[in-house]
Enzyme design. Sequence first.
Site, PDB file in Angstrom:
ATOM      1  N   SER A 199       2.197  -6.285   6.683  1.00 26.84           N
ATOM      2  CA  SER A 199       0.837  -6.715   7.746  1.00 26.84           C
ATOM      3  C   SER A 199       0.472  -5.292   8.069  1.00 26.84           C
ATOM      4  O   SER A 199      -0.951  -5.551   7.836  1.00 26.84           O
ATOM      5  CB  SER A 199       1.323  -7.260   9.400  1.00 26.84           C
ATOM      6  OG  SER A 199       2.078  -8.244   9.099  1.00 26.84           O
ATOM      7  N   HIS A 245       1.103  -2.654  12.494  1.00 27.47           N
ATOM      8  CA  HIS A 245      -0.496  -3.139  12.365  1.00 27.47           C
ATOM      9  C   HIS A 245      -1.486  -1.651  13.234  1.00 27.47           C
ATOM     10  O   HIS A 245      -2.665  -1.476  11.979  1.00 27.47           O
ATOM     11  CB  HIS A 245      -0.462  -4.318  13.617  1.00 27.47           C
ATOM     12  CG  HIS A 245       0.452  -5.422  13.297  1.00 27.47           C
ATOM     13  ND1 HIS A 245       0.190  -7.204  13.533  1.00 27.47           N
ATOM     14  CD2 HIS A 245       1.642  -5.219  12.361  1.00 27.47           C
ATOM     15  CE1 HIS A 245       0.539  -7.459  13.150  1.00 27.47           C
ATOM     16  NE2 HIS A 245       1.132  -7.159  12.121  1.00 27.47           N
TER      17      HIS A 245
END
Length: 294
Positions: A199, A245
């Site tokens: 991610s 993220h």
Amino acid sequence: MDQPAGSPQDAQSLPVCYRHPDRETGIRCTRCERPICPECMVNASVGFQCPDCVRNGSGTGHAPDAARPRTIAGGTITADPRLLTKILIGINLAVFIAVQTSTSLLNDLVLIGAWPPAPFNPTEGVAEGQWYRLVTSMFTHEAIWHIAFNMLSLWWLGGPLEAALGRARYLALYFCSGLAGSALTYLLADSTTASLGASGAIFGLFGATAILMRRLQYDMRPIIALLVINLIFTFGWSNIAWQAHIGGLVAGVVIGYAMVHAPRQRRVLVQYGTCALVLAAVVLMTLLRTAQLT
């Protein structure tokens, strides 16, 4: 004794054309300096060039690479602009299959600060010198929905970015973004909580895509909407390492801006210098967290 002009001795001293050994000539290619006959001579800006130099170069006296088409970031245009994206997806899938058959392998690859927790003495984790976990966790997935979502995102975002940046720059963006996400997770998350997934790198591609679209003056509403949806999931869904993220997104924006806005005269220095600064930040965050845990 002087020899008259046109004598056999004078004729034997003349070189012969490298493509036609039976033809004598006094002219040489201005690039490679091989002798060429009138049939092989190609007019150039200065003098004449041989057919090989014209075919392999630009015909202007510059190196052959100087005439190759370049991407907006200065990368080389390739026949398969998605090659590295396919390889990255293949590595992720291979690791996913491997960890499905071995729980011990999964435990060795995930990102974890220190394990076991107090009052036991830690024997595993980044704080114990296993820095490789910052990289291996980028390619590790346990749930099928997790790898499916990340690989679809990698295909949609990675292919166009690889084509726009070139392979080397794209790979630098991917790894620097992923490492930035891993480092921020290590710095801010609970040291005994394991995290994994691509991610961080994917969000780096999101950030770089937004920068590229703005540079090309494309409609940015689709990418902004997609990014907002992903951020809502990031902060609204439990058990998601939001640090990865955010770290990847920030690194992707910074590196992406350097990639597409670097001045042509100092393009390589600015692009890879920015990547080096991001890596320096990764090392700094890792050292700070390690000092806290040891």
